[in-house]
Design a protein around this motif. Structure first.
Motif, PDB file in Angstrom:
ATOM      1  N   PRO A  11      -9.325  -1.890   3.003  1.00  0.00           N
ATOM      2  CA  PRO A  11      -8.660  -2.386   4.215  1.00  0.00           C
ATOM      3  C   PRO A  11      -7.768  -1.346   4.874  1.00  0.00           C
ATOM      4  N   PHE A  12      -7.141  -0.467   4.065  1.00  0.00           N
ATOM      5  CA  PHE A  12      -6.265   0.545   4.644  1.00  0.00           C
ATOM      6  C   PHE A  12      -7.066   1.633   5.346  1.00  0.00           C
ATOM      7  N   LEU A  15      -7.879   0.047   8.572  1.00  0.00           N
ATOM      8  CA  LEU A  15      -6.674   0.004   9.401  1.00  0.00           C
ATOM      9  C   LEU A  15      -6.390   1.378  10.007  1.00  0.00           C
ATOM     10  N   ALA A 338     -14.023  -7.278   6.194  1.00  0.00           N
ATOM     11  CA  ALA A 338     -12.616  -7.668   6.068  1.00  0.00           C
ATOM     12  C   ALA A 338     -12.487  -9.150   5.743  1.00  0.00           C
ATOM     13  N   THR A 342     -10.866 -10.561   2.337  1.00  0.00           N
ATOM     14  CA  THR A 342      -9.742 -11.492   2.401  1.00  0.00           C
ATOM     15  C   THR A 342      -9.979 -12.696   1.496  1.00  0.00           C
ATOM     16  N   SER A 360       1.677  -4.641  -5.058  1.00  0.00           N
ATOM     17  CA  SER A 360       1.099  -4.367  -3.739  1.00  0.00           C
ATOM     18  C   SER A 360       1.761  -5.123  -2.598  1.00  0.00           C
ATOM     19  N   LEU A 363       2.860  -2.895   0.154  1.00  0.00           N
ATOM     20  CA  LEU A 363       1.690  -2.413   0.885  1.00  0.00           C
ATOM     21  C   LEU A 363       1.134  -3.492   1.798  1.00  0.00           C
ATOM     22  N   ALA A 364       1.184  -4.742   1.314  1.00  0.00           N
ATOM     23  CA  ALA A 364       0.704  -5.849   2.137  1.00  0.00           C
ATOM     24  C   ALA A 364       1.554  -5.999   3.393  1.00  0.00           C
ATOM     25  N   PHE A 367       0.651  -3.211   5.708  1.00  0.00           N
ATOM     26  CA  PHE A 367      -0.639  -3.500   6.329  1.00  0.00           C
ATOM     27  C   PHE A 367      -0.477  -4.520   7.454  1.00  0.00           C
ATOM     28  N   GLY A 370       0.950  -2.937  10.451  1.00  0.00           N
ATOM     29  CA  GLY A 370      -0.038  -2.098  11.123  1.00  0.00           C
ATOM     30  C   GLY A 370      -1.042  -2.875  11.949  1.00  0.00           C
ATOM     31  N   THR A 371      -1.249  -4.145  11.618  1.00  0.00           N
ATOM     32  CA  THR A 371      -2.170  -4.969  12.403  1.00  0.00           C
ATOM     33  C   THR A 371      -1.455  -5.716  13.528  1.00  0.00           C
TER      34      THR A 371
END
Length: 446
Positions: A11-12, A15, A338, A342, A360, A363-364, A367, A370-371
């Motif tokens: 996913p990263f 992204l 994705a 998910t 994580s 990180l979540a 993320f 970032g979206t």
């Protein structure tokens, strides 16, 4: 590196690609140039209006085109309509030599928009006298509910458009005409009307800034796409495509407009996009009709994969253009991936509370930021350009709406793959807002 870690990092990677693409589009939008007007009389203009059961809108569209562009010809393609579309246009053609009715009947009719446009191209070819300079003839596709801005021909014919002899196609911006409608769904209640207004607003933002920014980026990469409404092409460019593909528009294409742009570029013509003029259409207030339309677009995107090898090996596409085009082709795949990932992550959290990467949650959150942030930033840009009377807070809220709206891409990508696997390649005409509620989109299986 284990498969477990690769799944977590995927996913990263997606992204990162999205953020790079968004940054390019946002920068290109901010640096867009003002298009100078040109001499519209230097060209002969022909409007193609494909219609199937369009009696509620076609009369107004033809009248508007004839009033605003009196020197242009209007070719209405009646694709075997079961209502009064043909009769309404025939009545106008009887008293106006610049209105032409192209009548189609089954089994040749109702097999897609591309086939209807090819019929008009054939009749225009017969209509033009021998010796016509076909590089000075411009065809514009306008949807049956389309309303072209009065200054469109001057700008499209200017130095940033067909005033440049290398330009074979021009796409103008698209706006939603009913974006300020206080009651898009009469007698449906306040909640449904509020949702409908937000859905229309999101469509307007999508086309006016997000898609326009993407097209500004594509000008730099040499991979501008054509849309189905407000699509201008030189007749000589259509001829070049027809000589190689037997017809300008592909009969079996669900995205016949975008495929035409690919073929025009492959034949050595440039395509550009103008944000200074526009065509308006009806935004869809009904979620079901909206998803049906977008599923067709997603499936059409998948069909375009067949051009991948030709584009990668073509001298007409530079490296940046190849990357941008392939990125566009792969969007439904990344959306589906994705979505599946998910589901896997969510199942893991629900079953044993475990995530794919230890610790994580930070990180979540990164993320998520970032979206959310890139979509949200389009809201203030939209407010400044198209709704300056709205508050700054409203612009931010509109951006958040655009972020939520973007999740429809996962739904329609999944639906498109299901249709593809089932061999369903039918073309569905989207019902107009003024049509009776009981009449749904009519699908024609190819």
């Amino acid at each position: 590196m284990s498969l477990h870690t690769l799944l977590a990092l995927f996913p990263f990677a997606m992204l990162a690609c999205f953020l790079l693409y968004w940054a390019g589009a946002r920068h290109a939008w901010g640096r867009r140039e003002t298009a100078p007007p040109g001499d519209a009389s230097a060209f002969a203009w022909h409007f193609f209006v494909p219609c199937r059961d369009e009696e509620t809108v076609v009369g107004t569209t033809v009248d508007q085109l004839r009033a605003d562009f009196p020197e242009a010809h209007v070719w209405v393609i009646d694709d075997d309509s079961e209502d009064r579309t043909g009769a309404l246009v025939a009545a106008r053609a009887e008293h106006d030599r610049r209105v032409h009715l192209v009548s189609r009947r089954r089994p040749d009719a109702r097999v897609g928009k591309g086939a209807a446009l090819n019929a008009a191209y054939a009749e225009l070819d017969e209509y033009l006298p021998a010796g016509t300079d076909r590089s000075r003839v411009v065809v514009c596709v306008v949807d049956a509910d389309g309303r072209l801005a009065p200054d469109a021909l001057r700008l499209v014919g200017g130095a940033h458009g067909f005033g440049d002899p290398e330009i074979g196609g021009v796409q103008v911006s698209v706006r939603m005409r009913n974006v300020e409608d206080p009651e898009p769904l009469p007698e449906r209640g306040r909640v449904r009307n509020a949702f409908a207004r937000l859905l229309i607003r999101a469509q307007d933002m999508e086309f006016a800034v997000a898609n326009a920014g993407m097209q500004m980026l594509r000008i730099r990469t040499g991979s501008v796409g054509l849309g189905g409404n407000g699509q201008f092409t030189r007749l000589s460019a259509l001829d070049a495509v027809a000589a190689h593909e037997q017809r300008p528009w592909q009969r079996d294409a669900l995205l016949e407009d975008y495929e035409l742009g690919l073929n025009i570029t492959l034949r050595g013509h440039r395509i550009t996009h103008l944000t200074d003029t526009f065509v308006t259409q009806e935004g869809l207030p009904h979620l079901r009709r909206f998803l049906t339309q977008r599923t067709r677009w997603a499936q059409g995107n998948l069909q375009c994969m067949r051009y991948g090898a030709r584009i990668a090996g073509s001298r007409q596409y530079k490296g940046k253009g190849v990357l941008e085009t392939l990125y566009t082709f792969f969007q439904p795949f990344t959306h589906l991936a994705a979505l599946l990932l998910t589901v896997v992550i969510t199942a893991g959290l629900l079953l044993d509370g475990a995530s794919l990467l230890p610790g994580s949650w930070p990180l979540a959150l990164l993320f998520a930021a970032g979206t959310i942030v890139p979509f949200t930033l389009w809201g203030p840009a939209y407010r400044r350009a198209f709704a300056p009377d709205a508050s700054r807070l409203t612009g931010v809220l509109w951006g958040l709406v655009l972020w939520l709206y973007a999740y429809h891409l996962f739904v329609v990508s999944a639906r498109a793959f299901v249709r593809l696997l089932r061999g369903r390649n039918g073309w569905a005409k989207t019902r107009r807002n003024a049509e009776a509620v009981g009449i749904g989109p009519v699908a024609v299986e190819a």
